[in-house]
Design a protein around this motif. Structure first.
Motif, PDB file in Angstrom:
ATOM      1  N   LEU A 285       0.776  -1.139   0.042  1.00 28.42           N
ATOM      2  CA  LEU A 285      -0.047   0.095   0.085  1.00 28.42           C
ATOM      3  C   LEU A 285       0.828   1.293   0.019  1.00 28.42           C
ATOM      4  O   LEU A 285       0.719   2.233  -0.826  1.00 28.42           O
ATOM      5  CB  LEU A 285      -0.975  -0.056   1.086  1.00 28.42           C
ATOM      6  CG  LEU A 285      -1.747   1.112   1.329  1.00 28.42           C
ATOM      7  CD1 LEU A 285      -2.680   1.597   0.159  1.00 28.42           C
ATOM      8  CD2 LEU A 285      -2.870   0.965   2.749  1.00 28.42           C
TER       9      LEU A 285
ATOM     10  N   LYS B 154       2.321   2.051  -3.461  1.00 27.44           N
ATOM     11  CA  LYS B 154       1.223   2.099  -4.486  1.00 27.44           C
ATOM     12  C   LYS B 154       0.854   3.690  -4.055  1.00 27.44           C
ATOM     13  O   LYS B 154       0.761   4.313  -5.006  1.00 27.44           O
ATOM     14  CB  LYS B 154       0.118   1.417  -4.028  1.00 27.44           C
ATOM     15  CG  LYS B 154      -1.128   1.427  -5.215  1.00 27.44           C
ATOM     16  CD  LYS B 154      -0.509   0.965  -6.500  1.00 27.44           C
ATOM     17  CE  LYS B 154      -1.598   0.703  -7.254  1.00 27.44           C
ATOM     18  NZ  LYS B 154      -1.248   0.288  -8.928  1.00 27.44           N
ATOM     19  N   MET B 155       0.795   4.161  -2.909  1.00 27.22           N
ATOM     20  CA  MET B 155       0.680   5.313  -2.645  1.00 27.22           C
ATOM     21  C   MET B 155       1.549   6.657  -2.881  1.00 27.22           C
ATOM     22  O   MET B 155       1.073   7.542  -3.516  1.00 27.22           O
ATOM     23  CB  MET B 155       0.381   5.627  -1.027  1.00 27.22           C
ATOM     24  CG  MET B 155      -0.811   5.144  -0.224  1.00 27.22           C
ATOM     25  SD  MET B 155      -0.898   5.457   1.469  1.00 27.22           S
ATOM     26  CE  MET B 155      -0.584   7.501   1.707  1.00 27.22           C
TER      27      MET B 155
ATOM     28  N   TYR C 176      -6.700   5.463  -0.479  1.00 25.90           N
ATOM     29  CA  TYR C 176      -5.833   4.478  -1.467  1.00 25.90           C
ATOM     30  C   TYR C 176      -6.534   2.973  -1.496  1.00 25.90           C
ATOM     31  O   TYR C 176      -5.850   2.298  -2.148  1.00 25.90           O
ATOM     32  CB  TYR C 176      -4.445   4.565  -1.085  1.00 25.90           C
ATOM     33  CG  TYR C 176      -3.921   5.904  -1.551  1.00 25.90           C
ATOM     34  CD1 TYR C 176      -3.424   6.214  -2.640  1.00 25.90           C
ATOM     35  CD2 TYR C 176      -3.975   6.940  -0.695  1.00 25.90           C
ATOM     36  CE1 TYR C 176      -2.989   7.537  -2.968  1.00 25.90           C
ATOM     37  CE2 TYR C 176      -3.487   8.106  -0.635  1.00 25.90           C
ATOM     38  CZ  TYR C 176      -2.916   8.709  -1.891  1.00 25.90           C
ATOM     39  OH  TYR C 176      -2.535   9.769  -2.150  1.00 25.90           O
TER      40      TYR C 176
ATOM     41  N   LYS D 274      -8.557   1.089  -2.678  1.00 26.79           N
ATOM     42  CA  LYS D 274      -9.682   0.605  -3.681  1.00 26.79           C
ATOM     43  C   LYS D 274     -10.256  -0.464  -4.152  1.00 26.79           C
ATOM     44  O   LYS D 274      -9.684  -1.429  -3.626  1.00 26.79           O
ATOM     45  CB  LYS D 274      -8.923   1.448  -5.175  1.00 26.79           C
ATOM     46  CG  LYS D 274      -8.474   2.679  -5.156  1.00 26.79           C
ATOM     47  CD  LYS D 274      -9.380   3.946  -5.047  1.00 26.79           C
ATOM     48  CE  LYS D 274      -8.557   5.225  -5.196  1.00 26.79           C
ATOM     49  NZ  LYS D 274      -9.705   6.468  -4.739  1.00 26.79           N
TER      50      LYS D 274
ATOM     51  N   SER E 261      -7.996  -3.831  -4.576  1.00 27.26           N
ATOM     52  CA  SER E 261      -6.378  -3.197  -4.316  1.00 27.26           C
ATOM     53  C   SER E 261      -5.843  -4.344  -3.526  1.00 27.26           C
ATOM     54  O   SER E 261      -4.559  -4.167  -3.486  1.00 27.26           O
ATOM     55  CB  SER E 261      -6.331  -1.816  -3.973  1.00 27.26           C
ATOM     56  OG  SER E 261      -7.130  -1.626  -2.616  1.00 27.26           O
TER      57      SER E 261
END
Length: 389
Positions: free
Chosen positions: A118, A121-122, A271, A273, A276
């Motif tokens: 995460l 990805k962020m 974030y 989603k 995800s």
């Protein structure tokens, strides 16, 4: 030779020989004691790697698991479950730090894997910073940020990101240079477990918080071992008064049932989603029933206070025999020994007390259940007093 013809190479019990095991046989357990086949009992101050937070056979834990198994043993996250919602709400409230979005998975390594994913990805960062002495798990990302894994057991040809290790003595000025625009996350155990109950300096954690906020990096507290009541606070983050962006937790969370969770702050939650993250067994009804129940037991039975009191007793009374000092917090304690801790551990086990060792050869690790009582601390003190200095 084909796999079908190699069975003669298998161990006699058919179990992969990858674990060192205590010279101990047990039949069952009750409270804080393990029962041996000969009728003897062993005081368990190790709790199965800090898992058995409520000891063994707690009636409310057993009842919750039994009743949930009878009503609904499993449904995936494709089906909304009230017990899952209640568990997440209860856990977020117990934490009390505004990390109000919960993702349930199965193990500490899996929680850390998802937290690191995460963060990458962020931020789009390609680097993760970890702390020397850390242990975060044995999967690809979690193992990459585990101190010494590359030299011992890390089996992947490449890590999923660049990794830098820093010392807990790193200054705020040094962090300003180390945490840069490539840094997706900093992951840290506020109290390191495997390293030997090493409590991080508060000013170090505060400096990490400031620099991560300043830089836009994600601060992850790995509280798999030190969290969920083990320090005598809901999480070590509460004790230190430093709020990370993500907390991962496991072990004590289920009190013996496999469950872990990732708790994320409001600015991280967007974030998450659809699709995800994912898990088959994470957030199952039995795991969630246990999480809800363990939180309720800790709160209703005053176990956070009990952890603090028993910790203080151990520090005050057990500096005897080969023990010359202590470190850590709550019931994640490291007793420093004048002789090799593995020898002291073996001698204690002969006296029917089970403890742990650590990466530090002179640290005996105490990971006792939260229901430990003064009389059990006295058993440890007496046993230590019998041992050579």
């Amino acid at each position: 030779m084909s796999a079908a013809t190699t069975s003669s190479n298998a161990p006699a019990d058919h179990l992969a020989p990858v674990y060192a095991q205590f010279p101990l046989q047990i039949t069952d357990a009750r409270g804080v004691f393990l029962h041996k086949p000969d009728g003897g009992k062993v005081l368990d101050l190790y709790g199965g790697h800090a898992v058995a937070a409520l000891g063994y056979g707690h009636p409310r834990w057993v009842e919750a698991l039994t009743e949930q198994a009878k009503s609904l043993c499993f449904q995936s996250n494709a089906v909304a479950l009230d017990v899952r919602r209640r568990a997440a709400t209860r856990l977020a409230k117990f934490c009390g730090l505004g990390l109000d979005t919960v993702f349930f998975v199965n193990s500490g390594a899996e929680a850390n894997e998802n937290a690191l994913k995460l963060a990458c990805k962020m931020t789009g960062g390609t680097q993760v910073i970890a702390v020397e002495g850390s242990f975060h798990g044995r999967t690809a990302a979690a193992g990459a940020v585990t101190w010494g894994a590359d030299k011992k057991w890390y089996g992947f040809p490449n890590t999923p990101f660049e990794v830098k290790f820093i010392k807990p003595t790193t200054t705020a000025a040094e962090l300003s240079a180390l945490i840069n625009d490539q840094t997706a996350a900093v992951i840290v155990e506020p109290v390191q477990g495997v390293a030997g109950a090493v409590d991080m300096p508060k000013e170090f954690l505060q400096a990490l918080r400031f620099r991560c906020s300043e830089n836009g990096s994600v601060l992850i507290f790995d509280e798999v071992q030190c969290g969920f009541g083990r320090t005598g606070h809901p999480f070590a983050a509460n004790m230190y008064e430093v709020t990370p962006d993500i907390i991962t937790t496991a072990k004590a969370l289920g009190g013996g049932f496999p469950v872990s969770a990732m708790l994320v702050a409001d600015h991280v939650a967007p974030y998450l989603k659809m699709d995800s993250l994912g898990t088959t067994f994470g957030g199952g009804p039995m795991a969630c029933a246990i999480v809800e129940t363990v939180v309720d037991i800790i709160e209703s039975e005053g176990l956070l206070k009990n952890v603090q009191q028993r910790s203080a007793e151990i520090r005050e009374t057990c500096m005897v025999g080969p023990v010359v000092g202590s470190q850590g917090a709550g019931l994640l304690l490291g007793l420093r020994t004048s002789r090799p801790a593995k020898d002291v551990q073996a001698e204690l086990l002969k006296l029917d007390i089970l403890t742990g060792t650590s990466a530090d050869p002179n640290i005996l690790r105490i990971l006792a259940p939260f229901v430990l009582e003064s009389e059990h601390v006295e058993l440890l003190r007496k046993a230590l007093a019998r041992l050579p200095k």
